[in-house]
Design a protein around this motif. Structure first.
Motif, PDB file in Angstrom:
ATOM      1  N   PHE A  56      43.590  88.566  55.480  1.00  0.00           N
ATOM      2  CA  PHE A  56      42.594  88.164  54.494  1.00  0.00           C
ATOM      3  C   PHE A  56      42.608  89.105  53.292  1.00  0.00           C
ATOM      4  CE2 PHE A  56      38.230  88.082  52.852  1.00  0.00           C
ATOM      5  CZ  PHE A  56      38.043  86.717  52.663  1.00  0.00           C
ATOM      6  N   ALA A  57      42.769  90.418  53.553  1.00  0.00           N
ATOM      7  CA  ALA A  57      42.784  91.389  52.457  1.00  0.00           C
ATOM      8  C   ALA A  57      44.008  91.206  51.558  1.00  0.00           C
ATOM      9  CB  ALA A  57      42.765  92.807  53.024  1.00  0.00           C
ATOM     10  N   GLN A  58      45.099  90.656  52.100  1.00  0.00           N
ATOM     11  CA  GLN A  58      46.320  90.467  51.322  1.00  0.00           C
ATOM     12  C   GLN A  58      46.366  89.078  50.662  1.00  0.00           C
ATOM     13  OE1 GLN A  58      48.501  92.989  50.829  1.00  0.00           O
ATOM     14  NE2 GLN A  58      46.988  94.176  52.013  1.00  0.00           N
ATOM     15  N   ARG A  59      45.917  88.038  51.373  1.00  0.00           N
ATOM     16  CA  ARG A  59      45.953  86.668  50.845  1.00  0.00           C
ATOM     17  C   ARG A  59      44.611  85.993  51.169  1.00  0.00           C
ATOM     18  NH1 ARG A  59      50.282  87.524  53.790  1.00  0.00           N
ATOM     19  NH2 ARG A  59      49.560  86.168  55.476  1.00  0.00           N
ATOM     20  N   PRO A  60      43.584  86.341  50.426  1.00  0.00           N
ATOM     21  CA  PRO A  60      42.221  85.908  50.791  1.00  0.00           C
ATOM     22  C   PRO A  60      42.016  84.394  50.794  1.00  0.00           C
ATOM     23  CG  PRO A  60      42.263  86.882  48.603  1.00  0.00           C
ATOM     24  CD  PRO A  60      43.589  87.170  49.218  1.00  0.00           C
ATOM     25  N   LEU A  61      42.556  83.697  49.785  1.00  0.00           N
ATOM     26  CA  LEU A  61      42.305  82.265  49.696  1.00  0.00           C
ATOM     27  C   LEU A  61      42.999  81.508  50.824  1.00  0.00           C
ATOM     28  CD1 LEU A  61      40.848  80.162  47.999  1.00  0.00           C
ATOM     29  CD2 LEU A  61      42.956  79.882  46.644  1.00  0.00           C
ATOM     30  N   ASP A  62      44.271  81.831  51.053  1.00  0.00           N
ATOM     31  CA  ASP A  62      45.010  81.154  52.120  1.00  0.00           C
ATOM     32  C   ASP A  62      44.392  81.446  53.487  1.00  0.00           C
ATOM     33  OD1 ASP A  62      46.715  80.210  50.223  1.00  0.00           O
ATOM     34  OD2 ASP A  62      48.301  81.671  50.600  1.00  0.00           O
ATOM     35  N   THR A  63      44.033  82.698  53.709  1.00  0.00           N
ATOM     36  CA  THR A  63      43.497  83.095  55.024  1.00  0.00           C
ATOM     37  C   THR A  63      42.095  82.536  55.235  1.00  0.00           C
ATOM     38  OG1 THR A  63      44.758  85.151  54.779  1.00  0.00           O
ATOM     39  CG2 THR A  63      43.196  85.052  56.589  1.00  0.00           C
ATOM     40  N   TRP A  64      41.329  82.397  54.144  1.00  0.00           N
ATOM     41  CA  TRP A  64      39.969  81.866  54.283  1.00  0.00           C
ATOM     42  C   TRP A  64      39.992  80.432  54.809  1.00  0.00           C
ATOM     43  CZ3 TRP A  64      35.251  82.851  55.201  1.00  0.00           C
ATOM     44  CH2 TRP A  64      34.260  81.910  54.981  1.00  0.00           C
ATOM     45  N   LYS A  65      40.978  79.666  54.420  1.00  0.00           N
ATOM     46  CA  LYS A  65      41.087  78.291  54.909  1.00  0.00           C
ATOM     47  C   LYS A  65      41.196  78.272  56.434  1.00  0.00           C
ATOM     48  CE  LYS A  65      43.497  76.800  50.697  1.00  0.00           C
ATOM     49  NZ  LYS A  65      44.793  76.329  50.143  1.00  0.00           N
ATOM     50  N   ILE A  66      41.993  79.207  56.997  1.00  0.00           N
ATOM     51  CA  ILE A  66      42.152  79.291  58.452  1.00  0.00           C
ATOM     52  C   ILE A  66      40.843  79.732  59.113  1.00  0.00           C
ATOM     53  CG2 ILE A  66      43.422  80.422  60.322  1.00  0.00           C
ATOM     54  CD1 ILE A  66      45.729  80.822  58.324  1.00  0.00           C
ATOM     55  N   ILE A  67      40.233  80.787  58.544  1.00  0.00           N
ATOM     56  CA  ILE A  67      38.987  81.323  59.116  1.00  0.00           C
ATOM     57  C   ILE A  67      37.885  80.279  59.061  1.00  0.00           C
ATOM     58  CG2 ILE A  67      37.185  83.069  58.802  1.00  0.00           C
ATOM     59  CD1 ILE A  67      39.349  84.976  57.757  1.00  0.00           C
ATOM     60  N   TYR A  68      37.784  79.565  57.916  1.00  0.00           N
ATOM     61  CA  TYR A  68      36.707  78.592  57.735  1.00  0.00           C
ATOM     62  C   TYR A  68      36.883  77.402  58.688  1.00  0.00           C
ATOM     63  CZ  TYR A  68      33.296  75.605  55.405  1.00  0.00           C
ATOM     64  OH  TYR A  68      32.208  74.811  55.140  1.00  0.00           O
ATOM     65  N   THR A  69      38.140  76.992  58.895  1.00  0.00           N
ATOM     66  CA  THR A  69      38.404  75.898  59.833  1.00  0.00           C
ATOM     67  C   THR A  69      38.009  76.294  61.252  1.00  0.00           C
ATOM     68  OG1 THR A  69      40.245  75.111  58.470  1.00  0.00           O
ATOM     69  CG2 THR A  69      40.191  74.395  60.768  1.00  0.00           C
ATOM     70  N   ASN A  70      38.373  77.517  61.646  1.00  0.00           N
ATOM     71  CA  ASN A  70      38.039  78.007  62.993  1.00  0.00           C
ATOM     72  C   ASN A  70      36.543  78.281  63.160  1.00  0.00           C
ATOM     73  OD1 ASN A  70      40.728  77.943  63.800  1.00  0.00           O
ATOM     74  ND2 ASN A  70      41.107  80.057  63.174  1.00  0.00           N
ATOM     75  N   LEU A  71      35.835  78.401  62.025  1.00  0.00           N
ATOM     76  CA  LEU A  71      34.404  78.721  62.076  1.00  0.00           C
ATOM     77  C   LEU A  71      33.547  77.498  62.400  1.00  0.00           C
ATOM     78  CD1 LEU A  71      32.260  80.992  61.529  1.00  0.00           C
ATOM     79  CD2 LEU A  71      32.236  80.214  59.135  1.00  0.00           C
ATOM     80  N   GLN A  72      34.059  76.301  62.165  1.00  0.00           N
ATOM     81  CA  GLN A  72      33.241  75.095  62.265  1.00  0.00           C
ATOM     82  C   GLN A  72      32.569  74.913  63.628  1.00  0.00           C
ATOM     83  OE1 GLN A  72      32.504  73.468  59.421  1.00  0.00           O
ATOM     84  NE2 GLN A  72      33.754  75.189  58.679  1.00  0.00           N
ATOM     85  N   PRO A  73      33.270  75.102  64.769  1.00  0.00           N
ATOM     86  CA  PRO A  73      32.574  74.960  66.063  1.00  0.00           C
ATOM     87  C   PRO A  73      31.423  75.943  66.231  1.00  0.00           C
ATOM     88  CG  PRO A  73      34.960  75.012  66.363  1.00  0.00           C
ATOM     89  CD  PRO A  73      34.706  75.391  64.940  1.00  0.00           C
ATOM     90  N   TYR A  74      31.560  77.122  65.674  1.00  0.00           N
ATOM     91  CA  TYR A  74      30.509  78.132  65.795  1.00  0.00           C
ATOM     92  C   TYR A  74      29.333  77.814  64.883  1.00  0.00           C
ATOM     93  CZ  TYR A  74      34.263  80.620  68.140  1.00  0.00           C
ATOM     94  OH  TYR A  74      35.289  80.953  69.008  1.00  0.00           O
ATOM     95  N   LEU A  75      29.628  77.233  63.716  1.00  0.00           N
ATOM     96  CA  LEU A  75      28.541  76.825  62.822  1.00  0.00           C
ATOM     97  C   LEU A  75      27.660  75.763  63.488  1.00  0.00           C
ATOM     98  CD1 LEU A  75      30.208  76.608  59.278  1.00  0.00           C
ATOM     99  CD2 LEU A  75      28.247  78.027  59.919  1.00  0.00           C
ATOM    100  N   ARG A  76      28.296  74.843  64.212  1.00  0.00           N
ATOM    101  CA  ARG A  76      27.512  73.796  64.881  1.00  0.00           C
ATOM    102  C   ARG A  76      26.616  74.353  65.972  1.00  0.00           C
ATOM    103  NH1 ARG A  76      32.415  70.853  63.987  1.00  0.00           N
ATOM    104  NH2 ARG A  76      33.250  71.459  66.023  1.00  0.00           N
TER     105      ARG A  76
END
Length: 623
Positions: free
Chosen positions: A550-570
């Motif tokens: 994330f520190a090296q490629r924040p936008l690309d990595t955020w897409k992965i983190i945000y996708t994986n976050l969805q079950p936890y958000l629910r």
């Protein structure tokens, strides 16, 4: 030589402590304490490790002997005996307490070496001169006690008495006695009295020897045996000079000397001066006082890393106190307590002013003079036999307080007003396994920075940044969060921008700061759900797992983190709050910025740390 003159002043202002035993308490671990004794050494005295104690009656007869635990003893000494070494040392005795080879008249009989008879004769000759002085000294208790010791050492057989007292165990023959570990030990004498006061702890005996030896030095100077001149420490003229200075100042380098010019064949002063006296001349009394005060302060409040010692002090109306920037000091302890009760932490300037007021109030309560000087010194022993001053600074207490209040204002990233030690910061930067050499150098670098420019070196920022973005390299979350918080503090001081406040700033839309906030939200949401679920003990959040990428490629990595976050958000109780914040932060980013996916800078850690703190703070407040 201003720093040496300051040590002389410390001695003069603390003469009431001469010979008094106090203890410094070390907190080794939780609920584990250790104590170390320290004393202010009187001039013309040395610390001497005495393994044996001989007790005498007032008539000079033997009353008993024992092996002692508290071996370090203050004993009178001459210039020669305090620095004796080499083949001629057997002819240079201390005045009273010394090794058995000097004080025991029967030592030669038991050892078989005739030269020690000469050692004893030299000892008695010097002792007799001191006793003659005491006869007219005026204090009969002092004279009677010293007379009892002289009578015993000149008439009694010490080795025989020790052997009879089983000090040498069951050894009977001379050969066995000579092989015993106590045969070559040092001995101190005590004369029993009704007050049960030990001679080597009694201020009256210190003063008596000092007065006598000052007269001896004057007589030697009048006949040309000692030089008289200008003392470069105090500026006094026509004083007795010396080129032999005390050793044993540093615990880990017992033979190291601060001042030495005895190397007349190599490069101590050659090439610049013909003789050592052309470089500097130092008075005997000033040298004794400066070294005694330095030793006292180092033991009382010094801080050691590797072979480097750190010391800070200020002489207030009551005592010489510790104002160390390396570890905690009394003023900061007071500030820690009072600032915890304050809620005004909106700006760096506000924190700095609150801290300044608290420190000044604390200084006034303890009778400090705000115009009085604070002294900071670093000592190092790079080679055996020598140590030197690698850094010295002096400033008024007012300046000292201003520097610290400004620094802690700069590094505030949340509502926790803590004063971390510089050694702990070094461990956060380089890890707990950092070597002593780098640790000492970094502590020095941080101390000089805080009291100087307050610009954090990029080398330190780079090192702690690389550690902070790799949570998987830590054994526990607590240690990692501490490193992140320390990194955020240092980066905040480095950027020192008005928009980066002590608390979270929702209106600050710097790219790195905003991405740090996003990662923090993802981290706390997933962390909260994992803590509630079963069989998820020790599981690492996706935010932490991908932090380095994330520190090296924040936008690309955020897409992965945000996708994986969805079950936890629910599953999260704070789904709406988190989703709203994520949308707001992402909306503040410039979608047209072609550098949006570039590596993040240190503001990323500030945003992450402040967002996490703000999240839990608001949650606690609402509850």
């Amino acid at each position: 030589m201003s720093w040496l003159s300051e040590f002389v002043d410390v001695y003069n202002q603390n003469e009431k402590n001469l010979g008094k035993t106090n203890y410094r308490v070390y907190h080794l671990k939780k609920d584990v304490e250790a104590k170390k004794a320290f004393q202010m050494l009187p001039i013309s005295h040395i610390f001497f490790n005495c393994q044996l104690q001989i007790d005498l009656k007032m008539d000079g007869s033997f009353a008993g002997a024992s092996v002692v635990d508290d071996q370090r003893t203050i004993v009178p000494a001459t210039i020669e005996s305090s620095t004796r070494s080499g083949s001629g040392a057997y002819l240079v005795p201390n005045p009273i307490d010394d090794k058995l080879q000097y004080v025991a008249r029967d030592f030669s009989d038991w050892s078989g070496e005739e030269k020690f008879a000469e050692s004893h004769n030299k000892y008695l000759e010097q002792f007799k001169d001191y006793l003659d002085f005491l006869e007219d000294y005026g204090d009969q208790d002092v004279y009677q006690t010293i007379w009892a010791i002289f009578h015993y050492v000149s008439e009694g057989d010490i080795i025989q008495d020790l052997q009879a007292n089983k000090i040498f165990g069951d050894a009977v023959t001379k050969k066995d006695v000579a092989k015993n570990k106590y045969f070559n030990s040092s001995v101190r004498f005590n004369v029993r009295n009704s007050e049960n006061i030990k001679r080597f702890e009694d201020r009256r005996f210190f003063d008596a020897w000092i007065r006598y030896y000052q007269q001896v030095l004057k007589d030697s100077a009048s006949c040309g045996e000692l030089n008289v001149g200008t003392d470069y420490i105090t500026g006094a003229q026509n004083v007795i000079l010396t080129n032999k200075h005390p050793k044993g100042i540093l615990d880990n380098a017992a033979n190291a000397k601060l001042i030495s010019a005895n190397d007349s064949t190599n490069f101590t002063f050659k090439g610049r001066f013909l003789t050592a006296d052309e470089a500097a001349t130092i008075g005997y009394e000033a040298s004794q006082k400066a070294h005694a005060a330095m030793k006292w302060l180092l033991t009382k409040q010094g801080f050691k890393i590797g072979n480097r010692y750190y010391l800070a002090w200020e002489v207030n109306g009551k005592d010489t106190t510790d104002l160390s920037i390396v570890n905690q000091n009394p003023l900061f302890a007071l500030a820690q307590k009072q600032l915890a009760e304050k809620s005004e932490i909106n700006t760096n300037e506000n924190i700095a002013e609150n801290l300044r007021k608290v420190l000044i109030d604390g200084a006034k309560e303890d009778n400090y003079s705000l115009q009085g000087a604070v002294h900071l010194i670093e000592l190092e022993s790079p080679v055996n036999g020598r140590f030197g001053v690698v850094y010295y600074q002096s400033m008024s207490l007012q300046q000292y307080i201003n520097k610290f209040s400004a620094w802690y204002g700069k590094i505030a990233v949340d509502d926790r007003q803590s004063f971390f030690g510089l050694k702990r910061v070094c461990y956060d930067i380089y890890g707990d396994k950092v070597d002593d050499k780098r640790l000492a150098a970094t502590v020095s670098q941080l101390a000089h920075m805080i009291l100087g420019s307050q610009i954090v070196p990029w080398s330190l920022l780079s090192a702690i940044y690389n550690r902070a973005i790799r949570p998987a390299s830590f054994d526990d979350n607590k240690s990692w969060h501490r490193v992140v918080r320390t990194a955020a503090k240092l980066f905040k001081a480095y950027y020192d921008e008005g928009e980066i406040k002590p608390m979270l700033n929702d209106n600050y839309h710097d790219r790195s700061y905003s991405f740090g906030r996003l990662l923090a939200i993802a981290d706390v949401i997933e962390e909260g759900v994992l803590q509630k679920s079963e069989n998820n003990e020790g599981r690492v959040t996706n935010a932490k797992r991908y932090m380095s990428s994330f520190a090296q490629r924040p936008l690309d990595t955020w897409k992965i983190i945000y996708t994986n976050l969805q079950p936890y958000l629910r599953k999260s109780d704070y789904s709406f709050k988190a989703s709203k914040l994520i949308d707001e932060i992402f909306a503040s980013l410039d979608a047209e910025d072609k550098h949006l996916n570039d590596p993040l800078n240190g503001k990323f850690l500030i945003g992450y740390s402040q967002q996490r703190n703000n999240w839990y703070q608001k949650k606690t407040t609402s509850k």
